[in-house]
Design a protein around this motif. Structure first.
Motif, PDB file in Angstrom:
ATOM      1  N   ASP A 238       0.826  -1.208   0.000  1.00 44.16           N
ATOM      2  CA  ASP A 238       0.000   0.000   0.000  1.00 44.16           C
ATOM      3  C   ASP A 238       0.863   1.261   0.000  1.00 44.16           C
ATOM      4  N   TYR A 239       1.943   1.237   0.740  1.00 42.68           N
ATOM      5  CA  TYR A 239       2.816   2.418   0.802  1.00 42.68           C
ATOM      6  C   TYR A 239       3.465   2.690  -0.555  1.00 42.68           C
ATOM      7  N   LEU A 240       3.937   1.638  -1.212  1.00 39.28           N
ATOM      8  CA  LEU A 240       4.547   1.828  -2.530  1.00 39.28           C
ATOM      9  C   LEU A 240       3.526   2.344  -3.544  1.00 39.28           C
ATOM     10  N   MET A 241       2.291   1.852  -3.478  1.00 45.11           N
ATOM     11  CA  MET A 241       1.261   2.358  -4.387  1.00 45.11           C
ATOM     12  C   MET A 241       1.002   3.838  -4.134  1.00 45.11           C
ATOM     13  N   GLN A 242       0.955   4.234  -2.875  1.00 45.93           N
ATOM     14  CA  GLN A 242       0.719   5.637  -2.542  1.00 45.93           C
ATOM     15  C   GLN A 242       1.883   6.511  -2.995  1.00 45.93           C
ATOM     16  N   LEU A 243       3.111   6.041  -2.807  1.00 47.24           N
ATOM     17  CA  LEU A 243       4.275   6.806  -3.272  1.00 47.24           C
ATOM     18  C   LEU A 243       4.245   6.963  -4.784  1.00 47.24           C
ATOM     19  N   ASN A 244       3.892   5.902  -5.485  1.00 46.02           N
ATOM     20  CA  ASN A 244       3.787   5.984  -6.939  1.00 46.02           C
ATOM     21  C   ASN A 244       2.765   7.026  -7.359  1.00 46.02           C
ATOM     22  N   THR A 245       1.614   7.028  -6.701  1.00 51.47           N
ATOM     23  CA  THR A 245       0.563   7.987  -7.056  1.00 51.47           C
ATOM     24  C   THR A 245       1.019   9.413  -6.786  1.00 51.47           C
ATOM     25  N   TYR A 251      -1.656   4.414 -14.062  1.00 51.17           N
ATOM     26  CA  TYR A 251      -1.988   3.335 -14.975  1.00 51.17           C
ATOM     27  C   TYR A 251      -2.430   3.856 -16.338  1.00 51.17           C
ATOM     28  N   ASN A 252      -2.658   5.142 -16.474  1.00 53.68           N
ATOM     29  CA  ASN A 252      -3.163   5.710 -17.726  1.00 53.68           C
ATOM     30  C   ASN A 252      -2.070   6.071 -18.721  1.00 53.68           C
ATOM     31  N   ASP A 253      -0.802   5.998 -18.333  1.00 55.21           N
ATOM     32  CA  ASP A 253       0.302   6.408 -19.206  1.00 55.21           C
ATOM     33  C   ASP A 253       1.436   5.402 -19.033  1.00 55.21           C
ATOM     34  N   LEU A 254       1.726   4.628 -20.076  1.00 56.71           N
ATOM     35  CA  LEU A 254       2.746   3.584 -19.961  1.00 56.71           C
ATOM     36  C   LEU A 254       4.127   4.149 -19.667  1.00 56.71           C
ATOM     37  N   SER A 255       4.395   5.382 -20.064  1.00 50.89           N
ATOM     38  CA  SER A 255       5.702   5.960 -19.782  1.00 50.89           C
ATOM     39  C   SER A 255       5.815   6.416 -18.337  1.00 50.89           C
ATOM     40  N   GLN A 256       4.707   6.386 -17.593  1.00 52.94           N
ATOM     41  CA  GLN A 256       4.723   6.747 -16.178  1.00 52.94           C
ATOM     42  C   GLN A 256       3.988   5.684 -15.356  1.00 52.94           C
ATOM     43  N   TYR A 257       4.160   4.441 -15.761  1.00 51.91           N
ATOM     44  CA  TYR A 257       3.470   3.335 -15.101  1.00 51.91           C
ATOM     45  C   TYR A 257       4.038   3.140 -13.692  1.00 51.91           C
ATOM     46  N   PRO A 258       3.220   2.721 -12.716  1.00 52.60           N
ATOM     47  CA  PRO A 258       3.758   2.473 -11.368  1.00 52.60           C
ATOM     48  C   PRO A 258       4.916   1.490 -11.404  1.00 52.60           C
ATOM     49  N   VAL A 259       5.910   1.748 -10.563  1.00 51.98           N
ATOM     50  CA  VAL A 259       7.121   0.929 -10.563  1.00 51.98           C
ATOM     51  C   VAL A 259       7.293   0.270  -9.192  1.00 51.98           C
ATOM     52  N   PHE A 260       7.624  -1.030  -9.201  1.00 49.27           N
ATOM     53  CA  PHE A 260       7.861  -1.809  -7.987  1.00 49.27           C
ATOM     54  C   PHE A 260       9.222  -2.493  -8.105  1.00 49.27           C
ATOM     55  N   PRO A 261       9.817  -2.857  -6.994  1.00 52.04           N
ATOM     56  CA  PRO A 261      11.167  -3.440  -7.055  1.00 52.04           C
ATOM     57  C   PRO A 261      11.182  -4.953  -7.254  1.00 52.04           C
ATOM     58  N   TRP A 262      12.237  -5.430  -7.905  1.00 50.20           N
ATOM     59  CA  TRP A 262      12.586  -6.841  -7.774  1.00 50.20           C
ATOM     60  C   TRP A 262      12.989  -7.038  -6.314  1.00 50.20           C
ATOM     61  N   ILE A 263      12.441  -8.047  -5.658  1.00 54.46           N
ATOM     62  CA  ILE A 263      12.773  -8.239  -4.242  1.00 54.46           C
ATOM     63  C   ILE A 263      13.415  -9.591  -3.955  1.00 54.46           C
ATOM     64  N   ILE A 264      13.165 -10.580  -4.834  1.00 53.21           N
ATOM     65  CA  ILE A 264      13.697 -11.930  -4.624  1.00 53.21           C
ATOM     66  C   ILE A 264      14.945 -12.133  -5.478  1.00 53.21           C
ATOM     67  N   ALA A 265      15.918 -12.830  -4.901  1.00 52.35           N
ATOM     68  CA  ALA A 265      17.122 -13.184  -5.657  1.00 52.35           C
ATOM     69  C   ALA A 265      17.230 -14.691  -5.888  1.00 52.35           C
ATOM     70  N   ASP A 266      16.390 -15.465  -5.221  1.00 50.88           N
ATOM     71  CA  ASP A 266      16.437 -16.927  -5.330  1.00 50.88           C
ATOM     72  C   ASP A 266      15.251 -17.407  -6.157  1.00 50.88           C
ATOM     73  N   TYR A 267      15.523 -17.850  -7.369  1.00 54.79           N
ATOM     74  CA  TYR A 267      14.460 -18.363  -8.239  1.00 54.79           C
ATOM     75  C   TYR A 267      14.695 -19.824  -8.617  1.00 54.79           C
ATOM     76  N   THR A 268      15.575 -20.509  -7.877  1.00 55.26           N
ATOM     77  CA  THR A 268      15.915 -21.889  -8.226  1.00 55.26           C
ATOM     78  C   THR A 268      15.599 -22.888  -7.112  1.00 55.26           C
ATOM     79  N   SER A 269      15.539 -22.455  -5.853  1.00 53.81           N
ATOM     80  CA  SER A 269      15.291 -23.376  -4.741  1.00 53.81           C
ATOM     81  C   SER A 269      13.877 -23.939  -4.807  1.00 53.81           C
ATOM     82  N   GLU A 270      13.723 -25.138  -4.277  1.00 48.95           N
ATOM     83  CA  GLU A 270      12.410 -25.767  -4.256  1.00 48.95           C
ATOM     84  C   GLU A 270      11.474 -25.076  -3.269  1.00 48.95           C
ATOM     85  N   THR A 271      12.049 -24.477  -2.230  1.00 51.72           N
ATOM     86  CA  THR A 271      11.270 -23.773  -1.210  1.00 51.72           C
ATOM     87  C   THR A 271      11.854 -22.384  -1.020  1.00 51.72           C
ATOM     88  N   LEU A 272      11.005 -21.394  -0.952  1.00 48.76           N
ATOM     89  CA  LEU A 272      11.450 -20.019  -0.750  1.00 48.76           C
ATOM     90  C   LEU A 272      11.575 -19.755   0.742  1.00 48.76           C
TER      91      LEU A 272
END
Length: 877
Positions: A238-245, A251-272
């Motif tokens: 919710d905080y990130l959405m509010q900061l974006n706004t 959402y009405n302009d692709l050149s100013q679309y809301p931006v969120f971070p990559w947060i995970i670095a492990d995409y290979t383990s069977e369990t996160l």
């Protein structure tokens, strides 16, 4: 499917199952709901063109970026805060600043040419503002002798927020948010924008909650959002959405679309493992240098770059972390993004190897290539459908494996798209991310966005992404100006800087709990502190006349001096006795932490309120039959012998309106969260949407007290037993004694889908309770002669969990991402919405009558069969 007759939609209605995002779905700035696309295009031509082009097709974004460096230098200008002065806000004569209620006659206030901005295009038109309405007329085809047409129109009473916006780095746009979260983005000239903004404010729209006449940085300081986030009163999402706004993302302009971070670095383990810091990305660094191996190359690029003209400043990255091509890359499987992707690629799909086909592969490429710096879009945290090729587009074959690109390949720890979204959202709210998210905010919205700190952080992007880098109005040559404008549009724009000092760190969970328990005014979300949840019984009635309905807290109209006055809880007993109770969710003087003062009139037969009957004897009073208006002025009721919907005035203590539209008893009634629409269900198998937005408006004998029927919804074969409505998602949902749950749109009354309980195959299944969440979950209770069960579906029809329960469900509610179930055995249980894993169970030993969640998830209100109301809240005991 019209309201003209009793036409039944068969449960196996053949429908073109191709999907696009509905234009109305934007709750909390989110796109959630798919709707049928009856003009579906599989884009086979685009697939064929791609296959013919093969390896000679170039990525559209690259060609755009190539042209960036060939465009003559644009003119720089100084940048300041985007706010309006008192002079700007005083453009309207006082005779026009009296508001829409000052005169019964509608007058035109202002009419200005502008552009309606929609993702990657704009529509020329004219905005008209009257004393009561805002309208936009499409004039784009007038030169072809096509008359102008009304594109959209809304009442000023529906206007909730107005924000100053920039478009192509110009401070020339406005974005309107309505009470149902529909929004419109309009571009003017800067001077015209300010004039329109001032004229609208002068009309004093009654529901205008927020308007940004101050700069975004000032708005953030004044909002208190950062303090709330630090103290864990709002989530990371919710905080990130509010900061974006606040930073101008939309959402009405692709050149100013809301931006969120990559947060995970492990995409290979069977369990996160969310307890392991190595599972997470380093949020203190731009995505281009998360891999330390990329740092020397990025530094060398910056140090060695020189522009002989002196126009282009040094930069670390020639592409941006959020741009049109990047957004379309991620969302290519969902319309309208599919069509826009093809348009950007000159009429064809991009080759398969460059499509977004694997999350682990995308992360690996990001780590290996410092020139690809795409961050994420919000959809990665709530919208599993974008990971599925539901429309069966031909996205091509991978060159190496000849594997066809279909759904996006997921990390090993996610079993399906819904599981990925659940775990990814859980990771976003994890302790590691909570402790480090402020570092990423500093890079994107804060003090490391520009200047020496940005250089030090290796966080400088190509100059045209920053506000103030170019002045389009100062470029005389039309072709050059269009080229620069196109470059800005496709390259991406850096968000408005919100902070010029380091962002504070979030409290740890232990610190937040300790501080919350000591606070005089706790804003406690009980779903975060289940270990401290305790029940408190309140004597309201008795077992001869127990409470069957209790409203969520309602706020009566009050002046500024009465801001600390308590809210109101309305109850109805099984004999139709109405109580209006005083409710303070936070009271430091009370050992319970809250105050609920029971209506004293309940103990006096002469003064207590009683609903006028008669109610139909075949339908005992229950929680489905009542709902209270948001201002606590009116109680709506069904169950009356004449099949009417009635409006009871809680201030006048009498029925003030009776309306009949159903052909049989009204069995259930509900109200949306923004007070615009009411939904009723009936034994006649239909539902009716009623407009209540103007209820109570007017004066004297002309006061509007009767709901206005808008449309009738069909599709059930037996009586409707429960209803739910979410105007923000344009969604009306109904459960029936025929064992089905139907989903319709509100605006057009369009049938979307039927949901059926999983695992129940007998012919005597009944749907008894239903609850909706702002995130688009549909939860419902079902029973047959031998079993009772609860089920949760996404708004788009995916089953997220089903389970059997021991007793007959008598109360159902959603709080955050939890489902709360009460039953006639006196048990109250709470489970996660996804998978329905139980997380809390409390035996009340008395049958539950209903379950109510208060505003902000501060408390649970549970009327029980012996007349008491059990209040569950967080305590320090």
């Amino acid at each position: 499917m019209t309201a003209g007759g009793l036409f039944r939609i068969p449960l196996t209605l053949p429908i073109d199952r191709h999907w696009k995002l509905s234009h109305h779905e934007n709750f909390s700035r989110m796109r959630l709901k798919l709707c049928p696309n009856f003009k579906f295009d599989p884009h086979t031509d685009a697939s064929n063109l791609r296959d013919n082009a093969g390896e000679f097709l170039y990525f559209a974004c690259s060609s755009h970026l190539q042209s960036v460096f060939e465009i003559p230098a644009a003119i720089r200008r100084d940048t300041g805060e985007d706010n309006l002065t008192e002079e700007d806000l005083s453009l309207v004569p006082e005779t026009q600043a009296e508001g829409p209620e000052s005169s019964g006659k509608e007058k035109l206030i202002i009419s200005e040419p502008c552009e309606l901005v929609t993702l990657m295009s704009k529509v020329w038109g004219r905005l008209e503002v009257t004393t009561s309405q805002v309208s936009f007329y499409d004039t784009s085809l007038i030169q072809k002798d096509v008359p102008e047409r009304l594109d959209f129109k809304f009442s000023l009473s529906r206007l909730r927020e107005v924000h100053l916006r920039r478009y192509n780095l110009r401070r020339s746009a406005l974005e309107f948010f309505l009470t149902d979260q529909t929004n419109y983005f309009l571009n003017f000239t800067t001077k015209t924008r300010n004039k329109v903004f001032s004229r609208i404010l002068s009309l004093r729209p009654p529901n205008l909650f927020s308007y940004s006449s101050r700069s975004p940085a000032e708005l953030l300081r004044a909002s208190g959002l950062t303090r709330k986030w630090v103290h864990r009163e709002i989530t990371n999402f919710d905080y990130l959405m509010q900061l974006n706004t606040l930073a101008g993302r939309t959402y009405n302009d692709l050149s100013q679309y809301p931006v969120f971070p990559w947060i995970i670095a492990d995409y290979t383990s069977e369990t996160l493992d969310l307890e392991n810091p190595n599972s997470f990305r380093d949020l203190s660094k731009p995505i281009g240098v998360v891999n330390p191996k990329n740092i020397p190359e990025v530094k060398a690029k910056y140090d060695s770059f020189e522009d002989p003209s002196g126009t282009i400043a040094k930069f670390h990255y020639g592409t941006h972390y959020s741009n049109s091509a990047g957004v379309l890359h991620y969302l290519v499987r969902v319309e309208p993004f599919t069509s826009l992707h093809i348009e950007l690629q000159s009429g064809r799909f991009d080759v398969a190897d460059r499509q977004f086909h694997s999350i682990p592969q995308t992360w690996k490429l990001l780590m290996d290539n410092p020139n690809d710096v795409k961050e994420l879009t919000p959809e990665f945290f709530y919208f599993p459908e974008f990971l599925k090729n539901m429309n069966k587009f031909d996205l091509g074959l991978l060159q190496g494996t000849k594997e066809r690109v279909e759904d996006v390949q997921l990390p090993a720890w996610a079993s399906n798209p819904e599981d990925f979204i659940y775990l990814h959202r859980k990771a976003l709210e994890s302790e590691y991310v909570s402790a480090h998210l402020h570092e990423w905010i500093d890079l994107i919205f804060g003090y490391k966005q520009k200047g020496p700190k940005a250089v030090e952080a290796l966080n400088v992007f190509y100059y045209c992404s920053y506000e103030g880098a170019v002045d389009l109005d100062a470029i005389a040559d039309e072709k050059e100006r269009q080229a620069v404008e196109g470059m800005i549009n496709n390259f991406g724009q850096t968000p408005i800087q919100l902070l010029k000092e380091p962002h504070p760190q979030r409290l740890s969970l232990d610190e937040a709990v300790a501080k919350m328990l000591k606070s005089e005014l706790r804003r406690t979300n009980f779903t975060l502190f289940l270990d401290n949840l305790r029940p408190f019984p309140i004597e309201v009635s008795n077992e001869k006349d127990p409470i069957v309905f209790m409203s969520a807290p309602r706020s009566p109209p009050r002046s500024f001096l009465q801001a600390s006055m308590p809210d109101t809880l309305i109850s109805v007993s099984i004999c139709g006795i109405v109580g209006a109770h005083s409710w303070h969710p936070h009271d430091r003087h009370s050992s319970k932490g809250f105050t609920m003062d029971v209506d004293p009139t309940l103990n006096n037969a002469k003064t207590r309120r009683k609903l006028c009957g008669p109610f139909h004897p075949s339908l005992p009073l229950n929680s489905h039959l009542f709902v209270v208006s948001h201002d606590a002025k009116f109680l709506f009721s069904g169950g009356h012998w004449d099949s009417s919907l009635r409006v009871y005035s809680l201030t006048k203590n009498k029925t003030v309106a009776t309306v009949r539209k159903h052909f049989d008893l009204v069995t259930c009634v509900t109200l949306d969260q923004c007070g615009s629409f009411l939904l009723t269900g009936s034994r006649d198998t239909t539902c009716i949407v009623w407009d209540v937005s103007q209820l109570g408006s007017g004066s004297g004998s002309s006061t509007n007290l009767a709901p206005r029927p808008v449309r009738t919804l069909y599709g059930h074969n037996k009586a409707v037993s429960c209803v739910g409505i979410m105007t923000e998602l344009d969604m009306a949902v109904s459960g029936s004694m025929d064992g089905t749950v139907n989903v319709h749109t509100i605006q057009e009354g369009q049938y979307i889908r039927t949901l059926e309980p999983v695992g129940l195959t007998s012919l005597d299944v009944e749907i008894t309770f239903l609850a909706l969440s702002p995130q688009g979950h549909v939860a419902f209770a079902a029973n047959d002669k031998t079993s009772n069960s609860v089920h949760v579906f996404s708004v788009n029809g995916t089953n997220l969990g089903s389970k059997y329960v021991s007793g007959r469900v008598t109360g159902l509610a959603i709080a955050g991402d939890h489902l709360i179930v009460g039953d006639d055995a006196g048990d109250l249980t709470m489970s996660r919405l996804l998978r329905l894993h139980p997380v809390f169970d409390i035996p009340l030993h008395v049958p539950v009558q209903s379950v109510v969640v208060t505003t902000g998830n501060t408390h649970l209100l549970v009327p029980v069969r012996d007349g008491k109301v059990i209040v569950l809240g967080v305590t320090n005991s």
